[in-house]
Design a protein around this motif. Sequence first.
Motif, PDB file in Angstrom:
ATOM      1  N   GLU A 153       0.856  -1.189   0.000  1.00  0.00           N
ATOM      2  CA  GLU A 153       0.000   0.000   0.000  1.00  0.00           C
ATOM      3  C   GLU A 153       0.886   1.231   0.000  1.00  0.00           C
ATOM      4  O   GLU A 153       1.974   1.242   0.585  1.00  0.00           O
ATOM      5  CB  GLU A 153      -0.936   0.031   1.208  1.00  0.00           C
ATOM      6  CG  GLU A 153      -1.894   1.222   1.200  1.00  0.00           C
ATOM      7  CD  GLU A 153      -3.076   1.097   2.142  1.00  0.00           C
ATOM      8  OE1 GLU A 153      -3.918   2.022   2.180  1.00  0.00           O
ATOM      9  OE2 GLU A 153      -3.172   0.071   2.839  1.00  0.00           O
TER      10      GLU A 153
ATOM     11  N   LEU B 249      -0.318  -4.132  -7.622  1.00  0.00           N
ATOM     12  CA  LEU B 249      -0.468  -2.862  -6.916  1.00  0.00           C
ATOM     13  C   LEU B 249      -1.323  -1.957  -7.795  1.00  0.00           C
ATOM     14  O   LEU B 249      -0.865  -1.440  -8.805  1.00  0.00           O
ATOM     15  CB  LEU B 249       0.909  -2.241  -6.658  1.00  0.00           C
ATOM     16  CG  LEU B 249       1.013  -1.114  -5.629  1.00  0.00           C
ATOM     17  CD1 LEU B 249       0.556  -1.576  -4.259  1.00  0.00           C
ATOM     18  CD2 LEU B 249       2.434  -0.581  -5.566  1.00  0.00           C
ATOM     19  N   ILE B 250      -2.591  -1.809  -7.415  1.00  0.00           N
ATOM     20  CA  ILE B 250      -3.579  -1.144  -8.264  1.00  0.00           C
ATOM     21  C   ILE B 250      -3.806   0.287  -7.795  1.00  0.00           C
ATOM     22  O   ILE B 250      -3.954   0.561  -6.599  1.00  0.00           O
ATOM     23  CB  ILE B 250      -4.913  -1.906  -8.232  1.00  0.00           C
ATOM     24  CG1 ILE B 250      -4.698  -3.342  -8.744  1.00  0.00           C
ATOM     25  CG2 ILE B 250      -5.963  -1.196  -9.066  1.00  0.00           C
ATOM     26  CD1 ILE B 250      -5.924  -4.222  -8.607  1.00  0.00           C
ATOM     27  N   ALA B 251      -3.834   1.235  -8.750  1.00  0.00           N
ATOM     28  CA  ALA B 251      -4.079   2.644  -8.438  1.00  0.00           C
ATOM     29  C   ALA B 251      -5.513   2.833  -7.977  1.00  0.00           C
ATOM     30  O   ALA B 251      -6.458   2.288  -8.572  1.00  0.00           O
ATOM     31  CB  ALA B 251      -3.789   3.507  -9.649  1.00  0.00           C
ATOM     32  N   LEU B 252      -5.683   3.621  -6.901  1.00  0.00           N
ATOM     33  CA  LEU B 252      -7.007   3.885  -6.361  1.00  0.00           C
ATOM     34  C   LEU B 252      -7.477   5.308  -6.645  1.00  0.00           C
ATOM     35  O   LEU B 252      -8.577   5.678  -6.262  1.00  0.00           O
ATOM     36  CB  LEU B 252      -7.010   3.655  -4.837  1.00  0.00           C
ATOM     37  CG  LEU B 252      -6.563   2.268  -4.366  1.00  0.00           C
ATOM     38  CD1 LEU B 252      -6.549   2.216  -2.847  1.00  0.00           C
ATOM     39  CD2 LEU B 252      -7.467   1.192  -4.933  1.00  0.00           C
TER      40      LEU B 252
ATOM     41  N   GLY C  79      -2.653   7.988  -9.546  1.00  0.00           N
ATOM     42  CA  GLY C  79      -1.841   6.813  -9.276  1.00  0.00           C
ATOM     43  C   GLY C  79      -0.988   6.919  -8.034  1.00  0.00           C
ATOM     44  O   GLY C  79      -0.086   6.105  -7.827  1.00  0.00           O
TER      45      GLY C  79
ATOM     46  N   ARG D 216      -2.231   6.862  -4.829  1.00  0.00           N
ATOM     47  CA  ARG D 216      -2.794   5.961  -3.823  1.00  0.00           C
ATOM     48  C   ARG D 216      -2.957   4.586  -4.453  1.00  0.00           C
ATOM     49  O   ARG D 216      -3.672   4.415  -5.449  1.00  0.00           O
ATOM     50  CB  ARG D 216      -4.162   6.493  -3.354  1.00  0.00           C
ATOM     51  CG  ARG D 216      -4.749   5.717  -2.175  1.00  0.00           C
ATOM     52  CD  ARG D 216      -4.063   6.129  -0.891  1.00  0.00           C
ATOM     53  NE  ARG D 216      -4.293   5.157   0.163  1.00  0.00           N
ATOM     54  CZ  ARG D 216      -5.390   5.100   0.917  1.00  0.00           C
ATOM     55  NH1 ARG D 216      -6.350   5.970   0.737  1.00  0.00           N
ATOM     56  NH2 ARG D 216      -5.507   4.199   1.865  1.00  0.00           N
ATOM     57  N   LYS D 217      -2.271   3.587  -3.889  1.00  0.00           N
ATOM     58  CA  LYS D 217      -2.312   2.244  -4.454  1.00  0.00           C
ATOM     59  C   LYS D 217      -2.449   1.207  -3.350  1.00  0.00           C
ATOM     60  O   LYS D 217      -2.052   1.435  -2.205  1.00  0.00           O
ATOM     61  CB  LYS D 217      -1.039   1.955  -5.260  1.00  0.00           C
ATOM     62  CG  LYS D 217      -0.857   2.817  -6.498  1.00  0.00           C
ATOM     63  CD  LYS D 217       0.409   2.443  -7.251  1.00  0.00           C
ATOM     64  CE  LYS D 217       0.587   3.293  -8.507  1.00  0.00           C
ATOM     65  NZ  LYS D 217       1.821   2.937  -9.243  1.00  0.00           N
ATOM     66  N   SER D 218      -2.988   0.056  -3.725  1.00  0.00           N
ATOM     67  CA  SER D 218      -3.116  -1.064  -2.795  1.00  0.00           C
ATOM     68  C   SER D 218      -3.014  -2.363  -3.577  1.00  0.00           C
ATOM     69  O   SER D 218      -3.500  -2.460  -4.704  1.00  0.00           O
ATOM     70  CB  SER D 218      -4.457  -1.011  -2.046  1.00  0.00           C
ATOM     71  OG  SER D 218      -4.635  -2.163  -1.246  1.00  0.00           O
TER      72      SER D 218
ATOM     73  N   THR E 199      -9.306  -2.984  -3.183  1.00  0.00           N
ATOM     74  CA  THR E 199      -9.278  -2.154  -4.373  1.00  0.00           C
ATOM     75  C   THR E 199     -10.680  -1.943  -4.940  1.00  0.00           C
ATOM     76  O   THR E 199     -10.890  -1.055  -5.761  1.00  0.00           O
ATOM     77  CB  THR E 199      -8.377  -2.778  -5.458  1.00  0.00           C
ATOM     78  OG1 THR E 199      -8.759  -4.145  -5.650  1.00  0.00           O
ATOM     79  CG2 THR E 199      -6.925  -2.713  -5.058  1.00  0.00           C
TER      80      THR E 199
END
Length: 345
Positions: free
Chosen positions: A249, A318-321, A325, A327-329, A335
Amino acid sequence: MTMQSQSMSNRVVQVPVPIIDDLCIEFPAYKSTVKALNGVSLHVNPGEIVGVIGESGSGKSVTAMLSLRLLPERSYLVKSGSLSILGRDMLAAREKDLLKVRGRDVAMIFQEPMTALNPTRRIGRQMLDVIIHHQHLSKAQAHAKAIALLRDMHIADPEQVMESYPFELSGGMRQRVMIALAFSCDPQLLIADEPTTALDVTVQRQVLLLLREKARERGTAILLITHDMALVSQFCDRVYVMYTGAVVEQGMTAEVMADPRHPYTKGLLSGLPEQVEPGTDLMTIPGQVPNLSALPDGCTFRDRCAYALPKCLERPPLIALDAFGDRKSACWVSTCEPLGQESLA
C-alpha cells in the motif's frame, strides 16, 4: 540537481531524487534463495519526507542499504528493475563513483549512533574529516562549519561536544551529532534507518522535529525507514507499506491513516492506542511473516488475513485507487471497496 516542476490539473509534479522501479533482488542461501525484494517501486521528491514501514523481514532496511550499495558485494543478485539517484544508475556505479555520492549527495543516519561513530576519536575530528573530504575546505573553515552545524542542532555548547568522545554523550546528543554530520555536505537525499529506536519518546520527538526542520529548510528529500506507524503518522508526507519484500500500500500519510485499504496496513494501525476506544485491548496481527525462501503463491498475507477470498490465491497487483496513481493497494478486496470492520484477530 535543479528541481523541475510542471502543473498538471493544478497538481505540482516534481522530479524525484531517488527512483526505484520494479526492483527484485535475491540472497543466495544454502539450498535455497531468499527473495528479499519483489518488485519494489518508490520515489521521494525534493523536500519531502517519505516513510517506509513494515515488520522485520518486510524488506525496508534492505531497500535503504541497497540504495547506497552498502550491502556486501556478491552477497545478492539483482533479478530485475532499476535504482537511480539524481540520475545516476546506482546498480551499475563503480566503487569510486559511489564514494563521491555517499556523504556528498546522499547521507545516511543509522539506528544506533554509538556504532556509527568511531568511539576512539573525538567528535570534532570525525566531523572535520567528513567536511574536508567532501567540500575541500581548509581546517579552519571546516571547524567553523562544524560548530555552526552543531548549533543548528540546538546543541548549547558545540565547542565542548567537539572535544568529546561519543561515549561521553547521551544517546540523544549522539543522534544530533549524526544529523549534523548527515547535513554537513548539504545532501539532496537523506536515508534514516530507524533513527530513533534507541531513544526515549521525548528525545525521539525532539530529534525527529529537528530532522524535519532542517530538511524543510534545505529542500532535502528524506527516506525514513521505521516499524513505528505512529512516527510515520506524525512526520511523513507519504508512506509505503511493505510486506514480504513488496509494497502492498502507498499514498499520502493522512489518507492511509484515515482509510487503510490493505488488511496489513489496517492491522498495523490497529496496534496504535489512538485507534481504539479507551479501555479496549490493542489488536495484533495473527501469525508471522512467511519464510522469504518459500513464499506462498498468491497474496503473501493471505494466511494472516480475515478478509481472504478464493481470488487471493492469485497474487494481486499494486492497483491505483485514484486518478493520479499516488494511492495504491495490492489487495483484491480493498481495491474494490473500503475494508469493513472485521477483526484481524
